[in-house]
Write a protein that holds these residues in place. Structure first.
Motif, PDB file in Angstrom:
ATOM      1  N   GLY A 132      61.580  52.486  28.700  1.00  0.00           N
ATOM      2  CA  GLY A 132      61.666  52.722  27.267  1.00  0.00           C
ATOM      3  C   GLY A 132      61.306  51.540  26.388  1.00  0.00           C
ATOM      4  O   GLY A 132      61.054  51.710  25.207  1.00  0.00           O
ATOM      5  N   SER A 133      61.281  50.359  26.943  1.00  0.00           N
ATOM      6  CA  SER A 133      60.944  49.182  26.138  1.00  0.00           C
ATOM      7  C   SER A 133      59.943  48.325  26.901  1.00  0.00           C
ATOM      8  O   SER A 133      59.826  48.420  28.128  1.00  0.00           O
ATOM      9  CB  SER A 133      62.196  48.350  25.835  1.00  0.00           C
ATOM     10  N   GLN A 134      59.251  47.501  26.169  1.00  0.00           N
ATOM     11  CA  GLN A 134      58.294  46.590  26.799  1.00  0.00           C
ATOM     12  C   GLN A 134      59.018  45.620  27.729  1.00  0.00           C
ATOM     13  O   GLN A 134      58.515  45.270  28.789  1.00  0.00           O
ATOM     14  CB  GLN A 134      57.510  45.817  25.730  1.00  0.00           C
ATOM     15  N   GLN A 135      60.223  45.215  27.352  1.00  0.00           N
ATOM     16  CA  GLN A 135      61.016  44.301  28.178  1.00  0.00           C
ATOM     17  C   GLN A 135      61.334  44.941  29.537  1.00  0.00           C
ATOM     18  O   GLN A 135      61.221  44.292  30.576  1.00  0.00           O
ATOM     19  CB  GLN A 135      62.301  43.927  27.452  1.00  0.00           C
ATOM     20  N   THR A 136      61.705  46.214  29.533  1.00  0.00           N
ATOM     21  CA  THR A 136      61.995  46.908  30.791  1.00  0.00           C
ATOM     22  C   THR A 136      60.736  47.044  31.642  1.00  0.00           C
ATOM     23  O   THR A 136      60.765  46.786  32.841  1.00  0.00           O
ATOM     24  CB  THR A 136      62.593  48.301  30.512  1.00  0.00           C
ATOM     25  N   ALA A 137      59.639  47.433  31.019  1.00  0.00           N
ATOM     26  CA  ALA A 137      58.371  47.567  31.756  1.00  0.00           C
ATOM     27  C   ALA A 137      57.947  46.224  32.346  1.00  0.00           C
ATOM     28  O   ALA A 137      57.546  46.151  33.516  1.00  0.00           O
ATOM     29  CB  ALA A 137      57.285  48.117  30.844  1.00  0.00           C
ATOM     30  N   ASP A 138      58.058  45.161  31.562  1.00  0.00           N
ATOM     31  CA  ASP A 138      57.696  43.827  32.062  1.00  0.00           C
ATOM     32  C   ASP A 138      58.568  43.424  33.247  1.00  0.00           C
ATOM     33  O   ASP A 138      58.085  42.850  34.212  1.00  0.00           O
ATOM     34  CB  ASP A 138      57.819  42.784  30.949  1.00  0.00           C
ATOM     35  N   ARG A 139      59.858  43.730  33.175  1.00  0.00           N
ATOM     36  CA  ARG A 139      60.771  43.378  34.265  1.00  0.00           C
ATOM     37  C   ARG A 139      60.437  44.166  35.530  1.00  0.00           C
ATOM     38  O   ARG A 139      60.345  43.595  36.619  1.00  0.00           O
ATOM     39  CB  ARG A 139      62.216  43.649  33.840  1.00  0.00           C
ATOM     40  N   GLU A 140      60.246  45.475  35.407  1.00  0.00           N
ATOM     41  CA  GLU A 140      60.032  46.319  36.585  1.00  0.00           C
ATOM     42  C   GLU A 140      58.665  46.086  37.225  1.00  0.00           C
ATOM     43  O   GLU A 140      58.565  46.014  38.441  1.00  0.00           O
ATOM     44  CB  GLU A 140      60.217  47.790  36.225  1.00  0.00           C
ATOM     45  N   PHE A 141      57.622  45.968  36.422  1.00  0.00           N
ATOM     46  CA  PHE A 141      56.291  45.701  36.973  1.00  0.00           C
ATOM     47  C   PHE A 141      56.142  44.237  37.366  1.00  0.00           C
ATOM     48  O   PHE A 141      55.453  43.909  38.324  1.00  0.00           O
ATOM     49  CB  PHE A 141      55.196  46.079  35.967  1.00  0.00           C
ATOM     50  N   GLY A 142      56.790  43.349  36.628  1.00  0.00           N
ATOM     51  CA  GLY A 142      56.633  41.912  36.833  1.00  0.00           C
ATOM     52  C   GLY A 142      57.169  41.394  38.147  1.00  0.00           C
ATOM     53  O   GLY A 142      56.715  40.358  38.637  1.00  0.00           O
ATOM     54  N   VAL A 143      58.116  42.107  38.746  1.00  0.00           N
ATOM     55  CA  VAL A 143      58.667  41.652  40.024  1.00  0.00           C
ATOM     56  C   VAL A 143      57.583  41.583  41.098  1.00  0.00           C
ATOM     57  O   VAL A 143      57.662  40.797  42.035  1.00  0.00           O
ATOM     58  CB  VAL A 143      59.853  42.541  40.466  1.00  0.00           C
ATOM     59  N   PHE A 144      56.535  42.381  40.936  1.00  0.00           N
ATOM     60  CA  PHE A 144      55.458  42.398  41.930  1.00  0.00           C
ATOM     61  C   PHE A 144      54.438  41.286  41.741  1.00  0.00           C
ATOM     62  O   PHE A 144      53.553  41.115  42.585  1.00  0.00           O
ATOM     63  CB  PHE A 144      54.737  43.750  41.904  1.00  0.00           C
ATOM     64  N   ASP A 145      54.525  40.529  40.663  1.00  0.00           N
ATOM     65  CA  ASP A 145      53.557  39.457  40.407  1.00  0.00           C
ATOM     66  C   ASP A 145      53.478  38.448  41.544  1.00  0.00           C
ATOM     67  O   ASP A 145      52.411  37.917  41.839  1.00  0.00           O
ATOM     68  CB  ASP A 145      53.884  38.719  39.107  1.00  0.00           C
ATOM     69  N   ALA A 146      54.586  38.186  42.192  1.00  0.00           N
ATOM     70  CA  ALA A 146      54.619  37.177  43.251  1.00  0.00           C
ATOM     71  C   ALA A 146      54.295  37.745  44.633  1.00  0.00           C
ATOM     72  O   ALA A 146      54.209  36.999  45.595  1.00  0.00           O
ATOM     73  CB  ALA A 146      55.990  36.500  43.278  1.00  0.00           C
ATOM     74  N   VAL A 147      54.123  39.054  44.740  1.00  0.00           N
ATOM     75  CA  VAL A 147      53.808  39.673  46.029  1.00  0.00           C
ATOM     76  C   VAL A 147      52.296  39.631  46.196  1.00  0.00           C
ATOM     77  O   VAL A 147      51.565  40.306  45.491  1.00  0.00           O
ATOM     78  CB  VAL A 147      54.327  41.124  46.105  1.00  0.00           C
ATOM     79  N   GLN A 148      51.834  38.841  47.137  1.00  0.00           N
ATOM     80  CA  GLN A 148      50.405  38.570  47.279  1.00  0.00           C
ATOM     81  C   GLN A 148      49.775  39.307  48.456  1.00  0.00           C
ATOM     82  O   GLN A 148      48.963  38.763  49.178  1.00  0.00           O
ATOM     83  CB  GLN A 148      50.180  37.054  47.436  1.00  0.00           C
ATOM     84  N   ASP A 149      50.153  40.565  48.650  1.00  0.00           N
ATOM     85  CA  ASP A 149      49.479  41.362  49.668  1.00  0.00           C
ATOM     86  C   ASP A 149      48.873  42.598  49.002  1.00  0.00           C
ATOM     87  O   ASP A 149      48.997  42.783  47.798  1.00  0.00           O
ATOM     88  CB  ASP A 149      50.419  41.724  50.823  1.00  0.00           C
ATOM     89  N   ASN A 150      48.219  43.416  49.769  1.00  0.00           N
ATOM     90  CA  ASN A 150      47.521  44.574  49.217  1.00  0.00           C
ATOM     91  C   ASN A 150      48.197  45.895  49.531  1.00  0.00           C
ATOM     92  O   ASN A 150      47.577  46.945  49.413  1.00  0.00           O
ATOM     93  CB  ASN A 150      46.071  44.604  49.717  1.00  0.00           C
TER      94      ASN A 150
END
Length: 78
Positions: free
Chosen positions: A29-47
């Motif tokens: 519902g908010s940009q903050q929530t979307a950033d948190r949920e999608f952002g956790v994958f930023d450090a996962v460096q596989d395909n």
């Protein structure tokens, strides 16, 4: 559950040699929530596939991370 730095991935599923990552949230519902949920994958460096599951009727997809409605995901035959 898996850890990436100080963040947690809700579920990591393995089927044979295949891995999938899942974040689950009620609504994006908010940009903050979307950033948190999608952002956790930023450090996962596989395909391997990465998903954010929510009750959103029209979930968003970002940077190759799939947003899916959780009801649709649960009813999927695969």
């Amino acid at each position: 559950m898996g850890k990436v730095g100080d963040r947690e991935i809700d579920f990591i599923a393995r089927r044979g040699d295949t891995v999938s990552y899942y974040q689950v949230t009620y609504l994006l519902g908010s940009q903050q929530t979307a950033d948190r949920e999608f952002g956790v994958f930023d450090a996962v460096q596989d395909n391997w596939p990465k998903y954010v599951l929510s009750m959103d009727e029209f979930p968003q997809t970002r940077n190759g991370i799939y947003g899916m409605n959780i009801i649709d995901w649960l009813l999927d035959a695969d």
